[in-house]
Write a protein that holds these residues in place. Structure first.
Motif, PDB file in Angstrom:
ATOM      1  N   ARG A   1       0.858  -1.184   0.000  1.00  0.00           N
ATOM      2  CA  ARG A   1       0.000   0.000   0.000  1.00  0.00           C
ATOM      3  C   ARG A   1       0.899   1.240   0.000  1.00  0.00           C
ATOM      4  O   ARG A   1       1.729   1.415   0.890  1.00  0.00           O
ATOM      5  N   GLU A   2       0.731   2.065  -1.005  1.00  0.00           N
ATOM      6  CA  GLU A   2       1.590   3.210  -1.239  1.00  0.00           C
ATOM      7  C   GLU A   2       0.848   4.491  -0.858  1.00  0.00           C
ATOM      8  O   GLU A   2      -0.233   4.432  -0.282  1.00  0.00           O
ATOM      9  N   THR A   3       1.423   5.649  -1.172  1.00  0.00           N
ATOM     10  CA  THR A   3       0.775   6.922  -0.844  1.00  0.00           C
ATOM     11  C   THR A   3       0.485   7.711  -2.110  1.00  0.00           C
ATOM     12  O   THR A   3       1.373   7.919  -2.940  1.00  0.00           O
ATOM     13  N   SER A   4      -0.759   8.143  -2.250  1.00  0.00           N
ATOM     14  CA  SER A   4      -1.166   9.035  -3.339  1.00  0.00           C
ATOM     15  C   SER A   4      -1.619  10.363  -2.744  1.00  0.00           C
ATOM     16  O   SER A   4      -1.937  10.455  -1.556  1.00  0.00           O
ATOM     17  N   ILE A   5      -1.665  11.396  -3.597  1.00  0.00           N
ATOM     18  CA  ILE A   5      -2.168  12.708  -3.183  1.00  0.00           C
ATOM     19  C   ILE A   5      -3.188  13.174  -4.218  1.00  0.00           C
ATOM     20  O   ILE A   5      -2.905  13.185  -5.420  1.00  0.00           O
ATOM     21  N   GLN A   6      -4.364  13.542  -3.749  1.00  0.00           N
ATOM     22  CA  GLN A   6      -5.432  14.040  -4.611  1.00  0.00           C
ATOM     23  C   GLN A   6      -5.781  15.475  -4.231  1.00  0.00           C
ATOM     24  O   GLN A   6      -5.678  15.856  -3.056  1.00  0.00           O
ATOM     25  N   LYS A   7      -6.197  16.260  -5.238  1.00  0.00           N
ATOM     26  CA  LYS A   7      -6.628  17.623  -4.949  1.00  0.00           C
ATOM     27  C   LYS A   7      -8.081  17.614  -4.474  1.00  0.00           C
ATOM     28  O   LYS A   7      -8.892  16.800  -4.933  1.00  0.00           O
TER      29      LYS A   7
ATOM     30  N   ILE B   1     -13.231  15.138  -3.972  1.00  0.00           N
ATOM     31  CA  ILE B   1     -12.011  14.850  -4.734  1.00  0.00           C
ATOM     32  C   ILE B   1     -12.171  15.399  -6.146  1.00  0.00           C
ATOM     33  O   ILE B   1     -13.160  15.107  -6.831  1.00  0.00           O
ATOM     34  N   VAL B   2     -11.200  16.192  -6.594  1.00  0.00           N
ATOM     35  CA  VAL B   2     -11.240  16.732  -7.953  1.00  0.00           C
ATOM     36  C   VAL B   2     -11.131  15.577  -8.949  1.00  0.00           C
ATOM     37  O   VAL B   2     -10.245  14.727  -8.845  1.00  0.00           O
ATOM     38  N   GLY B   3     -12.062  15.545  -9.907  1.00  0.00           N
ATOM     39  CA  GLY B   3     -12.065  14.479 -10.899  1.00  0.00           C
ATOM     40  C   GLY B   3     -12.918  13.292 -10.517  1.00  0.00           C
ATOM     41  O   GLY B   3     -13.000  12.322 -11.272  1.00  0.00           O
ATOM     42  N   GLY B   4     -13.540  13.331  -9.346  1.00  0.00           N
ATOM     43  CA  GLY B   4     -14.374  12.217  -8.906  1.00  0.00           C
ATOM     44  C   GLY B   4     -13.726  11.397  -7.818  1.00  0.00           C
ATOM     45  O   GLY B   4     -12.509  11.425  -7.619  1.00  0.00           O
ATOM     46  N   HIS B   5     -14.553  10.604  -7.121  1.00  0.00           N
ATOM     47  CA  HIS B   5     -14.040   9.917  -5.924  1.00  0.00           C
ATOM     48  C   HIS B   5     -13.069   8.778  -6.219  1.00  0.00           C
ATOM     49  O   HIS B   5     -12.497   8.208  -5.302  1.00  0.00           O
TER      50      HIS B   5
END
Length: 562
Positions: free
Chosen positions: A289-295, A306-310
């Motif tokens: 399990r890695e780390t992502s960042i969403q706007k 979440i920008v762009g959808g969930h």
């Protein structure tokens, strides 16, 4: 600039993100791997550097005997009153009705430390975080564990006031502020106060393909006062099976100096074999399990979205006020073992690297044989995360085994019951030979296979060093050996990388939260402490692996960490 997800590839889960002035920090889980709690730093949310392993002594953390995927769960990093606060959970049981965990608090004035000796907070439940309210009050927010077989074990999110004078909780103030939804398995809470309202972010659905994050809000911190965001969940990939990113959920919120908002989440990038469905099973997450960042943007009703959808996006707009951060292009590593201490990317299991395991410096890593790779107490293994699907790992080792009970070599490792390696050992004729062994599912401690057996290559007389290599190609990997470092011989054994994934391990074991490692190990369960010398180690990420006209060529992917 664009954020390219995942920003922290390879086993960097349960991110807790904060900003202090112009610098962002992310703390991630480490489970049974030592040192505990990794902290990465960035000023642009795009490029990240590992700057600190916080729990780096046995006075800070001792996990000897802890089960696989026990240890450090979901650390929470915060900043208040001129210092960093770190809450972390040490879990002692992963299977069954009990968890037997303890939550601790440590603080530091700078991220590099020194960090204070941990204070025991409580053991009510894991995934604890510390909320610093605007009025000066502080609260511990945590998942609450219920062992009773007639109750659901995830018993809501509990809030308890923390007294900074005594540095203790006030148990009489404890109350359940959120019980979750019908999805259940509510955990990983983080609490924020934004525009006069309290916002609770919490994970649900289990940290698998049904994982999600929900948001609830309230004008108070009263019992069960939080109302769930409509048209949720906030983020999930349960209904986006074709997305590059999967399992997004557990994470934390952060704002930029310019007032933009971002959410750091755990994520995974499963792959599947050609003969498998891409939907069920959805795949094998060998990088963990890695780390992502969403706007994040705020809708007309004051809810975060979440920008762009969930389902989130692979490429995300970076902050407008981002300050470029210099960081390596990939995570390749070469080590000549010149220093007296191991580098920041090396890990050991449960306890720090010590004289019982061996020593490093002056151009060699010396490891002293102890228990087998199935041992959770005494093990001489140093390893680093897989952080790419395609890589080569190589080492050079000198070893004269006492018997077949002594072994030294190169390993790909997930946990005590799922691992493989190529190693030097002795056969029944007293010859030094090369063997490949694999331990995988079927029993609690796995079932072991010796692949070369009676045909194990004999090491010629006069050969002082043997070279080992692991060629990892996303879905599979193979081991090679050499007697001169130039001419490589394949063992002919191709192993399924899926065995070293969360998704494979979960089928038979209650702890499945880490990711695959590659490293160096020496075993001597005879008790005679056979010793091996490793001259160097090389981990080289290779980018995309593509077949062209029947031959293989290396091409850098557009996805930097793919």
């Amino acid at each position: 600039m664009q954020i390219q997800n995942p920003v922290l590839p390879g086993f960097n889960s349960d991110p807790s993100i904060i900003r202090v002035e112009n610098t962002y920090y992310i703390a991630t889980s480490t489970f049974e791997w030592f040192p505990g709690v990794r902290i990465h730093a960035s000023q642009d949310l795009v490029h990240w550097n590992l700057v600190k392993n916080v729990l780096d002594t046995t006075t800070m953390l001792d996990m000897k005997g802890s089960p696989s995927s026990g240890g450090i769960w979901a650390p929470d990093l915060s900043y208040a009153d001129g210092k960093f606060w770190l809450i972390f959970t040490d879990v002692k049981i992963t299977d069954g009705n009990f968890k037997d965990l303890k939550n601790y608090l440590t603080t530091a004035e700078t991220i590099e430390g020194p960090w204070s000796e941990p204070i025991l907070v409580n053991g009510v439940g894991f995934d604890a975080s510390l909320f610093h309210d605007e009025d000066g009050h502080k609260y511990l927010v945590q998942q609450t564990w219920d062992h009773r077989e007639y109750h659901h074990p995830f018993d809501g999110i509990t809030l308890t006031e923390f007294d900074t004078g005594t540095m203790k909780l006030k148990p009489n103030t404890a109350r359940t502020i959120f019980s979750g939804t019908d999805v259940r398995l509510v955990e990983g809470p983080h609490l924020y106060k934004i525009n006069g309202e309290y916002f609770l972010f919490a994970a649900q659905g289990g940290t698998i393909f049904t994982h999600q994050e929900v948001v609830a809000r309230s004008k108070s911190l009263d019992e069960l006062s939080f109302v769930v965001e409509p048209d949720g969940p906030f983020i999930t990939n349960f209904d986006t099976p074709d997305s590059y990113l999967q399992k997004q959920g557990h994470g934390a919120l952060v704002s930029t100096p310019g007032g933009e908002w971002y959410y750091a989440s755990l994520t995974a990038r499963p792959w599947h074999h050609d003969n498998e469905s891409s939907i069920d099973p959805r795949g094998w997450s060998t990088l963990g399990r890695e780390t992502s960042i969403q706007k994040v943007e705020w809708d007309g009703g004051g809810w975060p979205r979440i920008v762009g959808g969930h389902g989130g996006q692979t490429f995300v707009e970076a902050p407008k006020d981002a300050i470029f951060t210099k960081a390596p292009a990939d995570h390749s590593q070469h080590d000549e073992f010149d220093d007296a201490t191991l580098g920041i990317n090396w890990n050991t299991l449960r306890v720090p690297f010590n004289e019982k395991m061996g020593s490093t410096g002056n151009g060699k890593l010396t490891l002293i044989g102890q228990g087998s790779l199935a041992n959770t107490f005494d093990l001489s293994l140093v390893a680093r995360r897989w952080q790419a699907f395609y890589f080569d790992a190589e080492t050079k080792v000198k070893f004269n085994p006492y018997s077949y009970q002594s072994m030294a070599g190169l390993t790909n490792y997930y946990n005590h019951s799922h691992w493989s390696w190529i190693f030097i050992t002795k056969n029944d004729d007293g010859q030094n030979v090369i063997e490949v062994g694999e331990n995988k599912g079927g029993l609690r401690n796995g079932s072991y296979t010796s692949y070369l057996r009676d045909h194990a290559p004999v090491i010629p007389d006069g050969i002082e060093y043997v070279y080992f290599k692991s060629e990892n190609r996303k879905e599979s990997y193979t081991y090679l050996y050499s007697f001169d470092g130039d001419n490589w011989v394949t063992t002919g054994i191709t192993l399924d990388a899926a065995v070293l994934s969360d998704d494979y391990v979960v089928r038979e074991y209650g702890g499945f939260f880490t990711g695959a490692y590659v490293g160096l190990a020496v075993v001597d369960y005879s008790g005679y402490n056979s010793t091996a010398e490793f001259d160097n180690f090389d981990y080289k990420e290779l980018g995309d692996y593509k077949e062209t006209n029947g031959s293989f060529s290396w091409q850098k992917s557009e996805l930097r960490f793919y």
